[in-house]
Design an enzyme around this catalytic site. Structure first.
Site, mmCIF file in Angstrom:
data_model
loop_
_atom_site.group_PDB
_atom_site.id
_atom_site.type_symbol
_atom_site.label_atom_id
_atom_site.label_comp_id
_atom_site.label_asym_id
_atom_site.label_seq_id
_atom_site.Cartn_x
_atom_site.Cartn_y
_atom_site.Cartn_z
ATOM 1 N N GLY A 1 1.366 -32.372 6.838
ATOM 2 C CA GLY A 1 0.671 -31.091 6.945
ATOM 3 C C GLY A 1 1.279 -30.103 5.984
ATOM 4 N N GLN B 1 3.762 -21.855 3.065
ATOM 5 C CA GLN B 1 4.849 -22.646 2.476
ATOM 6 C C GLN B 1 4.810 -22.671 0.955
ATOM 7 O OE1 GLN B 1 3.898 -26.035 5.312
ATOM 8 N NE2 GLN B 1 6.097 -26.317 5.107
ATOM 9 N N CYS C 1 10.082 -30.526 8.868
ATOM 10 C CA CYS C 1 9.310 -29.526 8.131
ATOM 11 C C CYS C 1 9.707 -29.586 6.664
ATOM 12 C CB CYS C 1 9.598 -28.132 8.692
ATOM 13 S SG CYS C 1 8.663 -26.825 7.869
ATOM 14 N N LEU C 2 8.725 -29.557 5.798
ATOM 15 C CA LEU C 2 9.006 -29.577 4.362
ATOM 16 C C LEU C 2 9.795 -28.344 3.931
ATOM 17 C CD1 LEU C 2 5.541 -30.868 3.113
ATOM 18 C CD2 LEU C 2 7.680 -32.180 3.289
ATOM 19 N N HIS D 1 2.233 -26.609 14.637
ATOM 20 C CA HIS D 1 3.337 -26.392 13.686
ATOM 21 C C HIS D 1 2.832 -25.610 12.466
ATOM 22 C CE1 HIS D 1 6.920 -28.071 11.306
ATOM 23 N NE2 HIS D 1 6.117 -27.657 10.342
ATOM 24 N N GLU D 2 1.649 -25.972 11.959
ATOM 25 C CA GLU D 2 1.104 -25.292 10.766
ATOM 26 C C GLU D 2 0.657 -23.863 11.090
ATOM 27 O OE1 GLU D 2 1.914 -26.791 8.341
ATOM 28 O OE2 GLU D 2 1.978 -28.858 9.036
ATOM 29 N N HIS E 1 3.489 -21.563 11.006
ATOM 30 C CA HIS E 1 3.813 -21.112 9.640
ATOM 31 C C HIS E 1 2.981 -19.886 9.263
ATOM 32 C CE1 HIS E 1 6.622 -24.045 8.055
ATOM 33 N NE2 HIS E 1 5.842 -25.073 8.332
#
Ligand code: GNR
Ligand code: NI
Length: 168
Positions: free
Chosen positions: A46, A51, A92-93, A134-135, A138
């Site tokens: 995702g 991000q 997480c990236l 999660h997204e 962000h």
């Protein structure tokens, strides 16, 4: 198409609350294409616009093994249908290399716009429900480390700051 730079914790820009996408245009679709390319290259399941330092309410997901199921959510609105929490080891990236258990509602309903600007509503469960939440976090300036103890969060921040110092 382009692979974009992903912001990393504790970058303060990750704390920005994204604004709604006003209209889904060709520029929006170009951005979506770049987000998929960035997510697939990372690789991740995702990616939220936050991000890549774009503060609009837009996210992409592909949880399929063979990267064949790209899903776009623009201006997503989530409602919990089953408040029962499930735990999952999240990564997480923007917090590279760290995985910690987070509890989230297991079943949610989402209403969003697709890449053509058309509204849809779906029920999600399992990894897709986790990833969507999660997204959306962000987009609200929130990271999975915010659910951890202050001690754990501080440890992760210090380790990442050290890695970032060595890189710069
Ligand atoms: O690639 C990712 N994997 C992942 C695993 C468990 C829970 C959430 C995620 S999302 C993450 C990509 C990312 O950072 N998206 O914001
Ligand atoms: Ni993330």
């Amino acid at each position: 198409m382009a692979v974009l730079e992903i912001l990393e914790f504790p970058d303060p820009r990750l704390r920005t609350r994204a604004r709604p996408v006003a209209a889904v245009t060709a520029d929006t679709r170009d951005l979506i294409d770049d987000m998929f390319e960035t997510m697939y290259a990372a690789p991740g399941i995702g990616l939220a616009a936050t991000q890549i330092n774009v503060h609009e309410r837009l996210l992409v997901i592909d949880i399929s093994e063979d990267r064949s199921d790209p899903q776009v959510f623009i201006n997503p609105e989530v409602t919990v249908i089953d408040p029962e929490l499930g735990e999952y080891d999240e990564g997480c990236l923007s917090v590279p290399g760290f995985y910690e258990t987070v509890n989230r509602p297991q079943r949610v309903q989402v209403t969003a716009l697709d890449r053509d600007g058309k509204s849809f509503t779906r029920e999600l469960e399992g990894l897709l429900a986790i990833c969507l939440q999660h997204e959306i976090d962000h987009l609200d300036g929130k990271l999975f480390v915010d659910y951890l103890s202050p001690l754990k969060r501080t440890r992760i921040r210090k380790k990442l700051e050290k890695i970032q110092r060595q890189r710069d």
